[in-house]
Design an enzyme around this catalytic site. Structure first.
Site, PDB file in Angstrom:
ATOM      1  N   GLY A  11      34.944  89.528  34.393  1.00 32.19           N
ATOM      2  CA  GLY A  11      33.587  89.447  33.929  1.00 32.19           C
ATOM      3  C   GLY A  11      33.072  88.046  34.078  1.00 32.19           C
ATOM      4  N   ASP A 338      33.158  90.381  44.898  1.00 31.39           N
ATOM      5  CA  ASP A 338      32.843  89.972  43.518  1.00 31.39           C
ATOM      6  C   ASP A 338      33.665  88.763  43.101  1.00 31.39           C
ATOM      7  OD1 ASP A 338      35.151  91.595  43.735  1.00 31.39           O
ATOM      8  OD2 ASP A 338      35.148  91.937  41.574  1.00 31.39           O
ATOM      9  N   GLU A 339      33.154  88.036  42.133  1.00 35.65           N
ATOM     10  CA  GLU A 339      33.899  86.986  41.443  1.00 35.65           C
ATOM     11  C   GLU A 339      34.629  86.040  42.408  1.00 35.65           C
ATOM     12  OE1 GLU A 339      34.895  89.048  37.219  1.00 35.65           O
ATOM     13  OE2 GLU A 339      36.016  89.830  38.914  1.00 35.65           O
ATOM     14  N   ALA A 340      33.940  85.673  43.486  1.00 36.29           N
ATOM     15  CA  ALA A 340      34.538  84.769  44.475  1.00 36.29           C
ATOM     16  C   ALA A 340      34.283  83.329  44.036  1.00 36.29           C
ATOM     17  CB  ALA A 340      33.961  85.053  45.855  1.00 36.29           C
TER      18      ALA A 340
END
Ligand code: ACM
Length: 531
Positions: A11, A338-340
């Site tokens: 998240g 995502d979340e890179a």
């Protein structure tokens, strides 16, 4: 439960802490009594149109399943017979012989209003007739018929019956073409048999896409022949350091075959350029200086990245996407994105554009998480939105920007659809970075109006992911999915719908789950004992 994580995990910027009417009145049953018939329309997801009539149709030892000359109708008929024979004890022969009685399955190309997945179910004294334009519609009609029979029909041993179906007509077409569920098999591995069991459960609620999150920092779960260490090294462990696992290509083909037999399309996800610690540990040459690195067994995110400036990175990406595309009869291939957080914005844009081009080269349509807004989307790209109520205006604006470029959205709002989120603060399992997701909250949204400025036409559909930081067993997965999976299933299939009515239909499913041995959360928001 060996693993309890309190609000940690994924998240980006996550905060810690803390159907429409069936038209036929109260349920006639569900619950424990095997002989009680649910009312017509007491079905999840809610059908588009329900016209009840008085009385019931009864399946008997003389009932035949009539499928005409169509192989496709026969396949659905055999599936139906396989469901009904153990509990009814009736022979239920599947026959091409025509007749006015029995359960009749009809495919009719002229039924254009039923579209690719719609159906009509007509139940009368003499027969139950299921009509569709396409096999998927007949298959969905069978799911409705199942739910109209007493719950005990789901048992795998002979039950007393009687096997009644309420009379009337249901006409039903889905609101959205994409109605998905995702399983994260990377953080904890789930076997082919476990996935098949979930596929059967998804089919009952007319979910038509199975998204498998196949790779992450903690494990690489799919064999790639040209890069064998991805599994010989990258699959050995999982969150918490336990044993891992992976699908051989034959395993994976079996999942794809089985899902297709239930009219689900499998969407593989290979998460790039972040979430790649398992790959980087398997092949040091993918790291910037060729250094060795470790597979991750924790639950933090955002620390790993492929090396965007190295040629070998693109050999790797090309080989992986080619081999995964070869295993994928479906349209979509998901490349994560995502979340890179360990990839610079410039590198991210460069990488994602190259990776999308590889997906197109191998004939697939790209899906990526909505961080794709940080790159130029490929023509036809689909973005999966996983924001929540507290997602920033800037991030939402990025999603609008994608839509403005023709990108279609799969909606997976984390605080509605994430099945890994805790129901209550007391829950041992699950995460809570997007807040708590009680069952009423999981239903409390409308895909057509969810994102300001996104027109309904830009919404391809919905998906309920289950991330597995804290989940290791089928029982745990089912406990988190049931009942919330049905909220997303209904938001994808039905238009409109109010919680006060949905909760009754939800309660009516419990006897079915008990008959099927499905573990579920007995939420106080659902009137389990009132139906
Ligand atoms: C996500 O939950 N990181 C897509």
């Amino acid at each position: 439960m060996s693993c309890s994580i309190d609000g940690g995990g994924r998240g980006r910027g996550g905060r810690g802490g803390d159907g429409q009417g069936s038209g036929d009145g109260p349920a006639a049953g569900g619950g424990e009594s095997p002989a009680r018939t649910p009312a017509l329309g007491r079905v999840v997801p809610a059908p588009s149109s329900v016209e009840p009539a008085a009385g019931v149709h009864t399946l008997t030892a003389d009932t035949a399943i009539r499928v005409g000359e169509s192989d496709d109708a026969r396949a659905v008929g055999e599936y139906l017979a396989g469901l009904l024979r153990p509990s009814t004890g009736h022979p239920l022969p599947v026959t091409s012989e025509d007749g006015a009685d029995g359960v009749r399955l009809r495919l009719d190309a002229a039924e254009s209003a039923l579209g690719a997945e719609g159906y009509r179910l007509e139940s009368s004294d003499a027969s139950v007739t299921l009509t569709a334009r396409e096999p998927a519609g007949l298959f969905h009609a069978v799911q409705t018929l199942r739910q109209l029979l007493p719950a005990a029909v789901e048992k795998d041993t002979a039950q007393p019956g009687p096997w009644t179906v309420p009379r009337g007509t249901i006409t039903d077409v889905p609101a959205y073409a994409y109605r998905g569920a995702m399983v994260d098999v990377a953080r904890h591995f789930f076997t082919v048999e476990q996935i098949k069991r979930y596929v059967d459960q998804l089919a009952l609620y007319k979910i038509n896409k199975l998204h498998l999150h196949l790779t992450d920092d903690q494990g690489w779960r799919i064999a790639v022949d040209s890069w064998p260490k991805l599994t010989s090294v990258g699959a050995v462990t999982a969150v918490g350091g336990g044993s891992g696992g992976f699908y051989t290509k034959d395993d994976y083909r079996e999942i794809v075959r089985y899902a297709a037999s239930r009219h689900l399309e499998v969407i593989p996800e290979i998460d790039f350029p972040g979430h790649t610690a398992a790959a980087l540990a398997s092949y040091p040459e993918l790291n910037p200086e060729g250094e060795t690195s470790e597979i991750h067994t924790g639950v933090e995110v955002g620390f790993s990245s492929l090396t965007v400036g190295k040629d070998i990175t693109y050999d790797f990406v090309d080989d992986v996407i080619r081999e995964i595309a070869e295993l994928t009869p479906g349209e979509y291939l998901h490349i994560g994105g995502d979340e890179a957080d360990a990839t610079s914005q410039e590198d991210y844009a460069v990488f994602m554009e190259k990776a999308q081009a590889v997906v197109a080269k191998y004939g697939k349509t790209v899906v990526a998480w909505h961080q794709l807004a940080g790159a130029r989307p490929a023509p036809g790209a689909v973005a999966q939105y996983w924001g929540y109520d507290d997602t920033s205006a800037a991030e939402r604006a990025g999603v609008l920007g994608l839509v403005g470029q023709g990108v279609r959205l799969i909606l997976s709002p984390a605080d509605r659809t994430y099945l890994d989120h805790k129901y209550t603060a007391e829950e041992e399992l699950g995460l809570k970075w997007a807040g708590l997701v009680e069952v009423d909250r999981s239903y409390d949204w409308d895909p057509a109006a969810y994102l300001d400025g996104v027109p309904r036409e830009a919404v391809l559909g919905v998906e309920a992911p289950v991330w597995t930081e804290t989940l290791e067993t089928t029982e745990q997965l089912e406990y988190m999915a049931f009942p919330r999976l049905l909220s997303t299933a209904e938001r994808g299939w039905s238009s409109g719908g109010e919680w006060d009515e949905f909760r009754l239909r939800l309660a009516g499913q419990a006897g079915r789950w008990e008959a099927m041995g499905i573990t579920y959360y007995k939420s106080p928001t659902v009137p389990w004992d009132e139906v």
